[in-house]
Design an enzyme around this catalytic site. Structure first.
Site, PDB file in Angstrom:
ATOM      1  N   GLU A  46      39.383  -9.253  84.747  1.00  0.00           N
ATOM      2  CA  GLU A  46      39.005  -9.302  86.415  1.00  0.00           C
ATOM      3  C   GLU A  46      37.764  -8.207  86.517  1.00  0.00           C
ATOM      4  OE1 GLU A  46      42.400  -9.069  88.455  1.00  0.00           O
ATOM      5  OE2 GLU A  46      42.841 -11.144  88.121  1.00  0.00           O
ATOM      6  N   TYR A  50      34.619  -9.492  92.670  1.00  0.00           N
ATOM      7  CA  TYR A  50      35.957 -10.429  92.184  1.00  0.00           C
ATOM      8  C   TYR A  50      35.439 -11.537  91.507  1.00  0.00           C
ATOM      9  CZ  TYR A  50      39.365  -8.017  95.345  1.00  0.00           C
ATOM     10  OH  TYR A  50      40.225  -7.003  95.547  1.00  0.00           O
ATOM     11  N   CYS A  55      38.130 -16.081  83.196  1.00  0.00           N
ATOM     12  CA  CYS A  55      39.249 -16.457  82.748  1.00  0.00           C
ATOM     13  C   CYS A  55      39.910 -16.526  81.261  1.00  0.00           C
ATOM     14  CB  CYS A  55      39.517 -18.092  83.162  1.00  0.00           C
ATOM     15  SG  CYS A  55      39.383 -18.479  84.885  1.00  0.00           S
ATOM     16  N   GLU A  57      40.871 -18.850  79.247  1.00  0.00           N
ATOM     17  CA  GLU A  57      40.356 -19.985  78.539  1.00  0.00           C
ATOM     18  C   GLU A  57      39.108 -19.534  78.050  1.00  0.00           C
ATOM     19  OE1 GLU A  57      41.993 -19.878  81.419  1.00  0.00           O
ATOM     20  OE2 GLU A  57      42.769 -21.507  81.804  1.00  0.00           O
ATOM     21  N   CYS A  88      41.833 -23.629  85.211  1.00  0.00           N
ATOM     22  CA  CYS A  88      41.204 -23.857  86.446  1.00  0.00           C
ATOM     23  C   CYS A  88      40.213 -25.056  86.256  1.00  0.00           C
ATOM     24  CB  CYS A  88      40.603 -22.622  87.026  1.00  0.00           C
ATOM     25  SG  CYS A  88      39.103 -22.191  86.281  1.00  0.00           S
ATOM     26  N   CYS A  91      37.157 -23.844  84.043  1.00  0.00           N
ATOM     27  CA  CYS A  91      37.748 -23.989  82.439  1.00  0.00           C
ATOM     28  C   CYS A  91      37.939 -25.282  81.918  1.00  0.00           C
ATOM     29  CB  CYS A  91      39.051 -23.188  82.471  1.00  0.00           C
ATOM     30  SG  CYS A  91      38.834 -21.459  82.791  1.00  0.00           S
TER      31      CYS A  91
HETATM   32  N1  THU Z   1      42.891 -17.449  85.757  1.00  0.00           N
HETATM   33  C1  THU Z   1      42.711 -17.593  84.338  1.00  0.00           C
HETATM   34  O1  THU Z   1      42.786 -16.587  83.265  1.00  0.00           O
HETATM   35  N2  THU Z   1      42.764 -19.068  83.889  1.00  0.00           N
HETATM   36  C2  THU Z   1      42.763 -20.013  84.652  1.00  0.00           C
HETATM   37  O2  THU Z   1      42.738 -21.068  84.288  1.00  0.00           O
HETATM   38  C3  THU Z   1      43.075 -19.966  86.155  1.00  0.00           C
HETATM   39  C4  THU Z   1      43.010 -18.177  86.740  1.00  0.00           C
HETATM   40  C5  THU Z   1      43.000 -15.941  86.124  1.00  0.00           C
HETATM   41  C6  THU Z   1      41.835 -15.611  86.768  1.00  0.00           C
HETATM   42  C7  THU Z   1      42.142 -14.343  87.577  1.00  0.00           C
HETATM   43  O3  THU Z   1      42.144 -13.182  86.724  1.00  0.00           O
HETATM   44  C8  THU Z   1      43.635 -14.707  87.751  1.00  0.00           C
HETATM   45  O4  THU Z   1      43.840 -15.630  86.963  1.00  0.00           O
HETATM   46  C9  THU Z   1      43.869 -15.099  89.292  1.00  0.00           C
HETATM   47  O5  THU Z   1      42.906 -16.169  89.617  1.00  0.00           O
END
Ligand code: THU
Length: 137
Positions: A46, A50, A55, A57, A88, A91
């Site tokens: 992160e 923001y 992510c 993946e 998500c 991804c």
């Molecule tokens: N996040 C992931 O790492 N992978 C996903 O497929 C969904 C979301 C993380 C991103 C962010 O740091 C946190 O989850 C909250 O959204």
């Protein structure tokens, strides 16, 4: 009951512990297995701005591609929360670049789920540049 591959689960949870998630506090780890059995890990990273958040993946895919690997067979997405984190939308598209047959496992404290990437993203965007793909993938 879904049984996720143990060594990938361990690698994914090791990455959960390395996640940089001071804003959402949701730690996610990913373990991506190549066709040849190698495994590459990623975690979410992160940022104070923001929208720059990466992510787990996509981090794992970037590490694998940088190591010269582009053929993947299984992915474990792990979190230390109760419920699984399904990849998500961004991804899903990012993973689809490398083929629809990837087996995806979501593993959390109280549940495990399994999907095929083509179920998670039935109609990925595909771009066919005039003259064909540039890198021979
Ligand atoms: N996040 C992931 O790492 N992978 C996903 O497929 C969904 C979301 C993380 C991103 C962010 O740091 C946190 O989850 C909250 O959204």
């Amino acid at each position: 009951m879904v049984d996720a591959p143990k060594s990938l689960v361990e690698t994914a949870f090791a990455a959960v512990a390395r996640a940089h998630a001071p804003y959402s506090r949701l730690r996610v780890g990913a373990a991506l297995e190549t066709d040849s059995g190698e495994c590459f890990a990623g975690c979410n990273v992160e940022n104070a701005s923001y929208g720059l958040t990466l992510c787990a993946e996509r981090a794992a895919v970037a590490v694998a591609v940088a190591a010269g690997q582009r053929r993947f067979r299984r992915l474990v997405v792990a979190t230390d929360c109760e419920r699984v984190v399904p990849p998500c939308g961004a991804c899903r598209q990012f993973l689809a670049e490398f083929g629809p047959d990837l087996e995806v496992f979501g593993v959390a404290v109280s549940e495990t789920k399994r999907w095929l990437l083509r179920e998670l993203l039935p109609e990925p965007f595909e771009f066919a540049p005039p003259g064909g793909p540039g890198d021979g993938r």
